[in-house]
Design a protein around this motif. Structure first.
Motif, mmCIF file in Angstrom:
data_model
loop_
_atom_site.group_PDB
_atom_site.id
_atom_site.type_symbol
_atom_site.label_atom_id
_atom_site.label_comp_id
_atom_site.label_asym_id
_atom_site.label_seq_id
_atom_site.Cartn_x
_atom_site.Cartn_y
_atom_site.Cartn_z
ATOM 1 N N GLY A 1 0.797 -1.216 0.000
ATOM 2 C CA GLY A 1 0.000 0.000 0.000
ATOM 3 C C GLY A 1 0.830 1.266 0.000
ATOM 4 O O GLY A 1 0.286 2.377 -0.032
ATOM 5 N N THR A 2 2.153 1.130 0.025
ATOM 6 C CA THR A 2 3.027 2.307 -0.036
ATOM 7 C C THR A 2 2.798 3.052 -1.353
ATOM 8 O O THR A 2 2.678 2.438 -2.419
ATOM 9 N N VAL A 3 2.742 4.371 -1.254
ATOM 10 C CA VAL A 3 2.530 5.197 -2.441
ATOM 11 C C VAL A 3 3.793 5.974 -2.800
ATOM 12 O O VAL A 3 4.133 6.116 -3.972
ATOM 13 N N LEU B 1 12.901 5.691 -0.291
ATOM 14 C CA LEU B 1 13.594 4.415 -0.450
ATOM 15 C C LEU B 1 14.499 4.440 -1.678
ATOM 16 O O LEU B 1 15.659 3.996 -1.640
ATOM 17 N N LEU B 2 13.991 4.996 -2.765
ATOM 18 C CA LEU B 2 14.773 5.061 -3.999
ATOM 19 C C LEU B 2 15.947 6.026 -3.879
ATOM 20 O O LEU B 2 17.016 5.790 -4.464
ATOM 21 N N LEU B 3 15.780 7.096 -3.110
ATOM 22 C CA LEU B 3 16.890 8.031 -2.887
ATOM 23 C C LEU B 3 18.016 7.363 -2.097
ATOM 24 O O LEU B 3 19.203 7.617 -2.345
ATOM 25 N N VAL C 1 2.121 -5.702 -9.050
ATOM 26 C CA VAL C 1 2.127 -4.899 -10.264
ATOM 27 C C VAL C 1 2.070 -3.390 -10.045
ATOM 28 O O VAL C 1 2.837 -2.640 -10.659
ATOM 29 N N MET C 2 1.194 -2.883 -9.189
ATOM 30 C CA MET C 2 1.109 -1.433 -9.025
ATOM 31 C C MET C 2 2.354 -0.873 -8.334
ATOM 32 O O MET C 2 2.831 0.213 -8.684
ATOM 33 N N MET D 1 9.309 2.132 -10.686
ATOM 34 C CA MET D 1 10.009 2.564 -11.886
ATOM 35 C C MET D 1 9.641 3.995 -12.275
ATOM 36 O O MET D 1 10.504 4.779 -12.706
ATOM 37 N N LYS D 2 8.384 4.378 -12.118
ATOM 38 C CA LYS D 2 7.985 5.758 -12.422
ATOM 39 C C LYS D 2 8.724 6.747 -11.528
ATOM 40 O O LYS D 2 9.207 7.793 -11.986
#
Length: 413
Positions: A216-218, A223-225, A241-242, A248-249
C-alpha cells in the motif's frame, strides 16, 4: 403363508432397488474448487488466472470432458487476504463439498489455505503461491517421509528458484559488482529477497542494501533516494504490479539513471498493467519469469494467441495465466485417471502418479531438499523492448536480443 409370500415380495423389491441404485451412473458436472484473488489489489492476477482456467475448462469439455462428464470450477475470492483465503478454502471443502482445490496466488494466502486443505485431507494443487514452505512438510508438522499424509502439490517453482535463470545473464553479460534489493514485506517478498541475497553472494555481487516496504506504499522516493545514494550497479525489486510500476515511475522522476540494470523478480514486472502504468519507465526493464509464449512448449503459443483473441491485445497473458491454464490441464488429467471415483484419496493417488506435458511445461511431482510434491522447472529472463515483453535468456531460446548497455537518461526523456 401370506406372511411368507409378503416377505418374498419384499425381498425381491429390495433386491431390485439395490440393483437399480448400483446401476445408477452419475451424470452431473464434476466440481473442483479454485481459490483466487478476484477483487482487491491482486485482482489483475486473479482475473488472468480465472480467464485461463475457464479457457482450459471449455476446451476440456468440448473434447468430451472427464470421461463424458463436464468439468466445473467453483471459485472463491480470497481478496488477497490470508484470513479470507482460509475461510474460502473451508467453504469449498465443507459447503461446496469439492474433493480437490486448485489455484492459490499470493504466498501468504496460499499457505493459509494449504493449512486448511491439509487439516481436512483434501488435495490442493497450487499453481502460483511460491513461498518455499508451501511444499515443505515440516511447516505442517510432518516430515519428508510423510508423503502419504501430505496433501499439498505445487506446479510452479518456489520463490528461492525464481532467479536461477537470471544467474547466467548476470555472470556472463552484465557482471554487476553490487546490488540494492527492494521488496514488499510479505512472505513472497521477504523470502525472495533472502534468496536473491544468497545468489548475489554466490556470484560475488555486493549487497549494498536490502530494504522492505509495506503493502500500500505510495511514495517510494525516500527508499529510492537511499538506493541512489548507495550507487549500485543493479536494482533488484520484488513487488506486485502497481508497486512495480510506481517504483520505476518514481525512479525516473528522481533521475536514478546510474544502475546498469533494473530487474524485477517476476510477479508484477511481467504483467501488461506494469507497462501501462509505468509508461516510459518500463522500457528495457528486465525480469525473471517462469514462462514465455515463444518457448518450444507444445500449446504455449496457441494458448497465448487464443487468450489475446478472446480478451484483447491489451490483456496479453504472462506466466500467471499459463500456470492457471496448465493447472486445469493437470486437474483434468488427474480426474480421468480416477476411474470414476472422485474422492480426495483417489485424486491424491492420481496426483502422485502425474507425469505430463502442459502449456506451462512438464509436470511431475517430486521430492528434493526439504520439499515434497514439488514440480521442478527451469526459469527464464524477459525484457520490455519497444513495449513488448521479449524472452532474452537463455540465448538459445531467446526471441529477441538483450538490449544492453542501457542509457536510462535517454530512455526516460
Amino acid at each position: 403363508m401370506k406372511i411368507k409370500k409378503l416377505l418374498t415380495i419384499l425381498v425381491v423389491v429390495l433386491m431390485m432397488v439395490g440393483i437399480n441404485s448400483c446401476g445408477k451412473k452419475e451424470t452431473g458436472p464434476i466440481k473442483i474448487g479454485v481459490l483466487l484473488p478476484l477483487t482487491g489489489h491482486m485482482a489483475n492476477f486473479g482475473t488472468m488466472e480465472k480467464n485461463s482456467y475457464e479457457m482450459a475448462k471449455d476446451k476440456i469439455n468440448a473434447n468430451g470432458g472427464i470421461n463424458g462428464r463436464k468439468l466445473e470450477f467453483v471459485y472463491e475470492d480470497d481478496t488477497g487476504k490470508p484470513d479470507v483465503g482460509r475461510a474460502g478454502a473451508e467453504k469449498l471443502i465443507n459447503v461446496n463439498k469439492v474433493p480437490m482445490i486448485a489455484g492459490g496466488y499470493s504466498s501468504s494466502v496460499t499457505f493459509a489455505a494449504a493449512a486448511v486443505a491439509q487439516q481436512y485431507r483434501v488435495p490442493f494443487l497450487v499453481n502460483t503461491g511460491s513461498v518455499d514452505k508451501i511444499t515443505q512438510p515440516e511447516a505442517f508438522n510432518l516430515t519428508t517421509n510423510d508423503g502419504a499424509k501430505f496433501y499439498i502439490y505445487r506446479m510452479n517453482p518456489p520463490v528461492s528458484e525464481y532467479a536461477s535463470g537470471l544467474e547466467g545473464l548476470l555472470s556472463q553479460i552484465v557482471k554487476p559488482k553490487s546490488v540494492f534489493i527492494i521488496h514488499e514485506n510479505t512472505a513472497f517478498g521477504t523470502k525472495g529477497a533472502k534468496s536473491f541475497a544468497k545468489t548475489a553472494k554466490k556470484l560475488g555481487i555486493e549487497v549494498k542494501g536490502n530494504h522492505q516496504y509495506s503493502a500500500g506504499t505510495v511514495d517510494f522516493k525516500p527508499l529510492l533516494l537511499n538506493a541512489k545514494k548507495a550507487n549500485p550497479d543493479m536494482v533488484y525489486m520484488i513487488s506486485y504490479v502497481m508497486d512495480a510500476a510506481m517504483l520505476m515511475k518514481q525512479a525516473r522522476q528522481i533521475e536514478f539513471t546510474t544502475p546498469k540494470l533494473f530487474v524485477g523478480a517476476g510477479a508484477g514486472f511481467t504483467m501488461p498493467a506494469f507497462k501501462e502504468n509505468a509508461g516510459k519507465a518500463s522500457e528495457d526493464v528486465v525480469s525473471a519469469t517462469l514462462w514465455h509464449q515463444s518457448l518450444p512448449i507444445k500449446g504455449a503459443k496457441e494458448y497465448f494467441d487464443k487468450y489475446v483473441e478472446k480478451f484483447g491485445k491489451d490483456h496479453t497473458p504472462d506466466y500467471h495465466g499459463a500456470e492457471a491454464y496448465s493447472a486445469a490441464q493437470v486437474v483434468a488429467d488427474v480426474l480421468k485417471r480416477c476411474n470414476g471415483k472422485y474422492t480426495p484419496e483417489t485424486i491424491k493417488k492420481a496426483l502422485d502418479a502425474t507425469n505430463m506435458m502442459t502449456v506451462f511445461g512438464p509436470v511431475k511431482f517430486t521430492s528434493y531438499g526439504k520439499k515434497i510434491h514439488q514440480n521442478k522447472m527451469n526459469t527464464y529472463v524477459v525484457q520490455w523492448i519497444n513495449g513488448n515483453l521479449k524472452l532474452i535468456w537463455p540465448e538459445d531460446l531467446a526471441n529477441a536480443k538483450f538490449v544492453y548497455p542501457i542509457d536510462w537518461a535517454a530512455n526516460w526523456k
